[in-house]
Design a protein around this motif. Sequence first.
Motif, PDB file in Angstrom:
ATOM      1  N   LEU A  83       3.526  18.139  32.161  1.00 51.01           N
ATOM      2  CA  LEU A  83       2.587  18.816  31.274  1.00 51.01           C
ATOM      3  C   LEU A  83       1.215  18.140  31.317  1.00 51.01           C
ATOM      4  O   LEU A  83       0.183  18.813  31.429  1.00 51.01           O
ATOM      5  N   SER A  84       1.190  16.815  31.248  1.00 53.39           N
ATOM      6  CA  SER A  84      -0.098  16.111  31.269  1.00 53.39           C
ATOM      7  C   SER A  84      -0.790  16.282  32.618  1.00 53.39           C
ATOM      8  O   SER A  84      -2.017  16.444  32.676  1.00 53.39           O
ATOM      9  N   ARG A  85      -0.037  16.292  33.706  1.00 55.42           N
ATOM     10  CA  ARG A  85      -0.621  16.512  35.042  1.00 55.42           C
ATOM     11  C   ARG A  85      -1.190  17.920  35.153  1.00 55.42           C
ATOM     12  O   ARG A  85      -2.283  18.121  35.669  1.00 55.42           O
ATOM     13  N   SER A  86      -0.458  18.893  34.630  1.00 57.98           N
ATOM     14  CA  SER A  86      -0.921  20.277  34.656  1.00 57.98           C
ATOM     15  C   SER A  86      -2.192  20.457  33.820  1.00 57.98           C
ATOM     16  O   SER A  86      -3.130  21.150  34.239  1.00 57.98           O
ATOM     17  N   LEU A  87      -2.228  19.839  32.646  1.00 60.63           N
ATOM     18  CA  LEU A  87      -3.419  19.919  31.806  1.00 60.63           C
ATOM     19  C   LEU A  87      -4.625  19.269  32.479  1.00 60.63           C
ATOM     20  O   LEU A  87      -5.733  19.817  32.459  1.00 60.63           O
ATOM     21  N   ALA A  88      -4.411  18.110  33.094  1.00 60.00           N
ATOM     22  CA  ALA A  88      -5.512  17.416  33.777  1.00 60.00           C
ATOM     23  C   ALA A  88      -6.064  18.259  34.924  1.00 60.00           C
ATOM     24  O   ALA A  88      -7.285  18.366  35.098  1.00 60.00           O
ATOM     25  N   ASP A  89      -5.180  18.873  35.691  1.00 60.90           N
ATOM     26  CA  ASP A  89      -5.632  19.733  36.795  1.00 60.90           C
ATOM     27  C   ASP A  89      -6.394  20.947  36.278  1.00 60.90           C
ATOM     28  O   ASP A  89      -7.421  21.337  36.839  1.00 60.90           O
ATOM     29  N   SER A  90      -5.898  21.556  35.200  1.00 53.47           N
ATOM     30  CA  SER A  90      -6.573  22.725  34.632  1.00 53.47           C
ATOM     31  C   SER A  90      -7.963  22.367  34.112  1.00 53.47           C
ATOM     32  O   SER A  90      -8.932  23.113  34.322  1.00 53.47           O
ATOM     33  N   ILE A  91      -8.068  21.233  33.449  1.00 51.56           N
ATOM     34  CA  ILE A  91      -9.363  20.796  32.923  1.00 51.56           C
ATOM     35  C   ILE A  91     -10.325  20.502  34.067  1.00 51.56           C
ATOM     36  O   ILE A  91     -11.493  20.913  34.040  1.00 51.56           O
ATOM     37  N   LYS A  92      -9.852  19.807  35.086  1.00 55.53           N
ATOM     38  CA  LYS A  92     -10.720  19.479  36.228  1.00 55.53           C
ATOM     39  C   LYS A  92     -11.201  20.743  36.934  1.00 55.53           C
ATOM     40  O   LYS A  92     -12.382  20.865  37.268  1.00 55.53           O
ATOM     41  N   ASN A  93     -10.310  21.708  37.138  1.00 52.19           N
ATOM     42  CA  ASN A  93     -10.702  22.962  37.792  1.00 52.19           C
ATOM     43  C   ASN A  93     -11.713  23.747  36.947  1.00 52.19           C
ATOM     44  O   ASN A  93     -12.655  24.330  37.480  1.00 52.19           O
ATOM     45  N   LYS A  94     -11.513  23.750  35.639  1.00 53.46           N
ATOM     46  CA  LYS A  94     -12.448  24.449  34.747  1.00 53.46           C
ATOM     47  C   LYS A  94     -13.824  23.791  34.799  1.00 53.46           C
ATOM     48  O   LYS A  94     -14.850  24.481  34.845  1.00 53.46           O
ATOM     49  N   LEU A  95     -13.866  22.467  34.819  1.00 53.99           N
ATOM     50  CA  LEU A  95     -15.147  21.760  34.889  1.00 53.99           C
ATOM     51  C   LEU A  95     -15.829  21.983  36.238  1.00 53.99           C
ATOM     52  O   LEU A  95     -17.056  22.073  36.302  1.00 53.99           O
ATOM     53  N   LYS A  96     -15.056  22.080  37.310  1.00 57.58           N
ATOM     54  CA  LYS A  96     -15.645  22.387  38.619  1.00 57.58           C
ATOM     55  C   LYS A  96     -16.268  23.775  38.614  1.00 57.58           C
ATOM     56  O   LYS A  96     -17.320  23.989  39.200  1.00 57.58           O
ATOM     57  N   ASP A  97     -15.599  24.722  37.944  1.00 57.06           N
ATOM     58  CA  ASP A  97     -16.119  26.086  37.868  1.00 57.06           C
ATOM     59  C   ASP A  97     -17.423  26.161  37.070  1.00 57.06           C
ATOM     60  O   ASP A  97     -18.253  27.026  37.321  1.00 57.06           O
ATOM     61  N   VAL A  98     -17.583  25.260  36.103  1.00 56.48           N
ATOM     62  CA  VAL A  98     -18.815  25.227  35.314  1.00 56.48           C
ATOM     63  C   VAL A  98     -19.997  24.872  36.218  1.00 56.48           C
ATOM     64  O   VAL A  98     -21.099  25.352  36.004  1.00 56.48           O
ATOM     65  N   GLY A  99     -19.755  24.059  37.245  1.00 57.54           N
ATOM     66  CA  GLY A  99     -20.804  23.786  38.219  1.00 57.54           C
ATOM     67  C   GLY A  99     -21.425  22.414  38.117  1.00 57.54           C
ATOM     68  O   GLY A  99     -22.627  22.278  38.286  1.00 57.54           O
TER      69      GLY A  99
END
Length: 156
Positions: A83-99
């Motif tokens: 769960l923590s790995r999945s959350l970290a990946d989701s947060i990182k991908n969302k921040l990458k999308d922000v630019g």
Amino acid sequence: MKPSCYDNDGKAVKRKYGCTPNVCNLHGVARSFSFMDAGANTYLIRPNYKDKFKAGVAKECIREILREQLYGVQFNPDEAPALSRSLADSIKNKLKDVGFDKYKLIVQVVVGEQRGEGVKMAARCLWDADTDSCAQDIYMNDSLFCVAAAFGVYHY
């Protein structure tokens, strides 16, 4: 043949290391140079203000991911690492999308059981306070707590 260099009054000047970038006479042909010629170095060592890591924007991204993915979830010690790995990946991908281009993104997520006990967490980093920043958010329900932190370090 070494070029002859001229000062602002047009007088010939001997230079130890060649001409100044203003006017130079090489082989009898006067040439002027500017600092922004085609192919000039445009490498930035500091991000523009609009490109900086914005902690407020990052915090909203973290909060949104935590609320979406942890609403109604019960703590299970066997599933906590995934769960923590999945959350970290989701947060990182969302921040990458922000630019946040040119930023190294580091995301740390801790998931634990909510038992009414206190938890203290700390992080230390060596960074440039002008360009680097961090954001964090906490999510809690009756069963679990989650602390997520995102660090944006400018990649020179």
